[in-house]
Write a protein that holds these residues in place. Structure first.
Motif, PDB file in Angstrom:
ATOM      1  N   GLU A   1       0.824  -1.205   0.000  1.00 25.54           N
ATOM      2  CA  GLU A   1       0.000   0.000   0.000  1.00 25.54           C
ATOM      3  C   GLU A   1       0.859   1.256   0.000  1.00 25.54           C
ATOM      4  OE1 GLU A   1      -2.845   0.030   3.138  1.00 25.54           O
ATOM      5  OE2 GLU A   1      -3.818  -1.800   2.436  1.00 25.54           O
ATOM      6  N   ALA A   2       1.921   1.261   0.779  1.00 22.46           N
ATOM      7  CA  ALA A   2       2.802   2.430   0.822  1.00 22.46           C
ATOM      8  C   ALA A   2       3.473   2.642  -0.530  1.00 22.46           C
ATOM      9  CB  ALA A   2       3.849   2.250   1.920  1.00 22.46           C
ATOM     10  N   ILE A   3       3.913   1.567  -1.161  1.00 19.75           N
ATOM     11  CA  ILE A   3       4.548   1.689  -2.475  1.00 19.75           C
ATOM     12  C   ILE A   3       3.549   2.201  -3.502  1.00 19.75           C
ATOM     13  CG2 ILE A   3       5.530   0.343  -4.384  1.00 19.75           C
ATOM     14  CD1 ILE A   3       6.942  -1.349  -2.225  1.00 19.75           C
ATOM     15  N   LEU A   4       2.332   1.668  -3.496  1.00 18.49           N
ATOM     16  CA  LEU A   4       1.326   2.123  -4.446  1.00 18.49           C
ATOM     17  C   LEU A   4       0.959   3.583  -4.214  1.00 18.49           C
ATOM     18  CD1 LEU A   4      -1.050  -0.963  -4.695  1.00 18.49           C
ATOM     19  CD2 LEU A   4       0.526  -0.105  -6.421  1.00 18.49           C
ATOM     20  N   PHE A   5       0.968   4.034  -2.966  1.00 17.78           N
ATOM     21  CA  PHE A   5       0.681   5.431  -2.668  1.00 17.78           C
ATOM     22  C   PHE A   5       1.798   6.336  -3.172  1.00 17.78           C
ATOM     23  CE2 PHE A   5       1.168   9.086   0.174  1.00 17.78           C
ATOM     24  CZ  PHE A   5      -0.044   9.727  -0.064  1.00 17.78           C
ATOM     25  N   LEU A   6       3.052   5.928  -2.986  1.00 14.11           N
ATOM     26  CA  LEU A   6       4.184   6.768  -3.338  1.00 14.11           C
ATOM     27  C   LEU A   6       4.557   6.708  -4.814  1.00 14.11           C
ATOM     28  CD1 LEU A   6       6.423   6.096  -0.224  1.00 14.11           C
ATOM     29  CD2 LEU A   6       5.093   8.137  -0.732  1.00 14.11           C
ATOM     30  N   LEU A   7       4.057   5.721  -5.550  1.00 12.29           N
ATOM     31  CA  LEU A   7       4.419   5.540  -6.949  1.00 12.29           C
ATOM     32  C   LEU A   7       4.105   6.751  -7.833  1.00 12.29           C
ATOM     33  CD1 LEU A   7       5.708   3.398  -8.727  1.00 12.29           C
ATOM     34  CD2 LEU A   7       3.428   2.560  -9.256  1.00 12.29           C
ATOM     35  N   PRO A   8       2.924   7.380  -7.750  1.00 11.56           N
ATOM     36  CA  PRO A   8       2.687   8.568  -8.594  1.00 11.56           C
ATOM     37  C   PRO A   8       3.635   9.723  -8.281  1.00 11.56           C
ATOM     38  CG  PRO A   8       0.625   7.758  -7.695  1.00 11.56           C
ATOM     39  CD  PRO A   8       1.715   6.995  -7.030  1.00 11.56           C
ATOM     40  N   PHE A   9       3.990   9.912  -7.012  1.00 14.98           N
ATOM     41  CA  PHE A   9       4.918  10.974  -6.651  1.00 14.98           C
ATOM     42  C   PHE A   9       6.304  10.688  -7.210  1.00 14.98           C
ATOM     43  CE2 PHE A   9       1.706  10.881  -3.265  1.00 14.98           C
ATOM     44  CZ  PHE A   9       1.194  12.158  -3.412  1.00 14.98           C
ATOM     45  N   ALA A  10       6.718   9.431  -7.158  1.00 16.45           N
ATOM     46  CA  ALA A  10       8.012   9.056  -7.724  1.00 16.45           C
ATOM     47  C   ALA A  10       8.013   9.235  -9.238  1.00 16.45           C
ATOM     48  CB  ALA A  10       8.345   7.611  -7.357  1.00 16.45           C
ATOM     49  N   ALA A  11       6.913   8.879  -9.898  1.00 16.33           N
ATOM     50  CA  ALA A  11       6.826   9.049 -11.349  1.00 16.33           C
ATOM     51  C   ALA A  11       6.895  10.527 -11.716  1.00 16.33           C
ATOM     52  CB  ALA A  11       5.538   8.418 -11.877  1.00 16.33           C
ATOM     53  N   TYR A  12       6.205  11.386 -10.974  1.00 18.86           N
ATOM     54  CA  TYR A  12       6.255  12.819 -11.236  1.00 18.86           C
ATOM     55  C   TYR A  12       7.669  13.357 -11.003  1.00 18.86           C
ATOM     56  CZ  TYR A  12       5.493  17.814 -10.892  1.00 18.86           C
ATOM     57  OH  TYR A  12       5.582  19.160 -11.074  1.00 18.86           O
ATOM     58  N   GLY A  13       8.307  12.931  -9.920  1.00 19.98           N
ATOM     59  CA  GLY A  13       9.679  13.373  -9.653  1.00 19.98           C
ATOM     60  C   GLY A  13      10.638  12.927 -10.745  1.00 19.98           C
ATOM     61  N   LEU A  14      10.469  11.722 -11.244  1.00 15.42           N
ATOM     62  CA  LEU A  14      11.309  11.229 -12.335  1.00 15.42           C
ATOM     63  C   LEU A  14      11.059  12.027 -13.610  1.00 15.42           C
ATOM     64  CD1 LEU A  14      13.329   9.053 -13.253  1.00 15.42           C
ATOM     65  CD2 LEU A  14      11.362   7.654 -13.862  1.00 15.42           C
ATOM     66  N   TRP A  15       9.797  12.336 -13.889  1.00 13.10           N
ATOM     67  CA  TRP A  15       9.473  13.126 -15.075  1.00 13.10           C
ATOM     68  C   TRP A  15      10.095  14.521 -14.981  1.00 13.10           C
ATOM     69  CZ3 TRP A  15       6.218  17.530 -15.497  1.00 13.10           C
ATOM     70  CH2 TRP A  15       5.972  17.933 -16.816  1.00 13.10           C
ATOM     71  N   ARG A  16      10.002  15.152 -13.803  1.00 12.89           N
ATOM     72  CA  ARG A  16      10.583  16.483 -13.629  1.00 12.89           C
ATOM     73  C   ARG A  16      12.108  16.423 -13.736  1.00 12.89           C
ATOM     74  NH1 ARG A  16       8.277  20.769 -14.786  1.00 12.89           N
ATOM     75  NH2 ARG A  16       9.457  21.959 -13.278  1.00 12.89           N
ATOM     76  N   ARG A  17      12.711  15.339 -13.279  1.00 13.94           N
ATOM     77  CA  ARG A  17      14.168  15.177 -13.339  1.00 13.94           C
ATOM     78  C   ARG A  17      14.639  15.018 -14.781  1.00 13.94           C
ATOM     79  NH1 ARG A  17      18.607  15.879 -10.247  1.00 13.94           N
ATOM     80  NH2 ARG A  17      19.350  13.996  -9.277  1.00 13.94           N
ATOM     81  N   MET A  18      13.857  14.265 -15.567  1.00 14.86           N
ATOM     82  CA  MET A  18      14.235  14.010 -16.953  1.00 14.86           C
ATOM     83  C   MET A  18      13.938  15.219 -17.852  1.00 14.86           C
ATOM     84  SD  MET A  18      15.458  10.995 -16.816  1.00 14.86           S
ATOM     85  CE  MET A  18      15.477  10.262 -18.420  1.00 14.86           C
ATOM     86  N   ASN A  19      12.928  16.020 -17.518  1.00 15.19           N
ATOM     87  CA  ASN A  19      12.531  17.179 -18.319  1.00 15.19           C
ATOM     88  C   ASN A  19      12.420  18.408 -17.423  1.00 15.19           C
ATOM     89  OD1 ASN A  19      12.041  15.524 -20.677  1.00 15.19           O
ATOM     90  ND2 ASN A  19      10.221  14.820 -19.615  1.00 15.19           N
ATOM     91  N   PRO A  20      13.539  18.971 -16.975  1.00 12.68           N
ATOM     92  CA  PRO A  20      13.449  20.075 -16.010  1.00 12.68           C
ATOM     93  C   PRO A  20      12.821  21.343 -16.562  1.00 12.68           C
ATOM     94  CG  PRO A  20      15.727  19.717 -16.673  1.00 12.68           C
ATOM     95  CD  PRO A  20      14.919  18.623 -17.297  1.00 12.68           C
ATOM     96  N   SER A  21      12.925  21.570 -17.869  1.00 12.65           N
ATOM     97  CA  SER A  21      12.372  22.809 -18.408  1.00 12.65           C
ATOM     98  C   SER A  21      10.966  22.636 -18.967  1.00 12.65           C
ATOM     99  CB  SER A  21      13.286  23.354 -19.505  1.00 12.65           C
ATOM    100  OG  SER A  21      13.357  22.416 -20.576  1.00 12.65           O
TER     101      SER A  21
END
Length: 101
Positions: free
Chosen positions: A25-45
């Protein structure tokens, strides 16, 4: 093995394990936040498009409306109390609402 009079009864302590379900449950809750953080890291601008923001807002509005509808459709009327399920003979009488006495 016999116990002496007055000796304390020793019981084993239950193991303190975190059930796997809580971890999932904790992993499923945190997964969208991790995906957003990864997206922002890969495309900062890069900024999210307007249509994506509108779709996100519509999704949040639909979620809130659905939660409100579900809560009001499943609630008990005022002046009633919940009577839990009971075993009567070999028949289970399901839980229900009754007028307050």
């Amino acid at each position: 093995m016999t116990r002496r009079a007055g000796a304390p009864i020793l019981r084993p302590r239950p193991a303190r394990k975190v059930p796997l379900a809580y971890l999932i449950e904790a992993i499923l809750f945190l997964l969208p936040f991790a995906a957003y953080g990864l997206w922002r890291r890969m495309n900062p601008s890069a900024q999210p498009s307007t249509i994506l923001l509108v779709l996100g807002a519509v999704g949040v509005a639909l979620m809130l409306a659905g939660a409100f509808w579900y809560g009001t459709s499943r609630s008990m009327p005022r002046g009633t109390v919940y009577v839990p399920a009971q075993l009567e003979g070999e028949r289970v009488e399901p839980g229900h609402a009754e007028p307050r006495r």
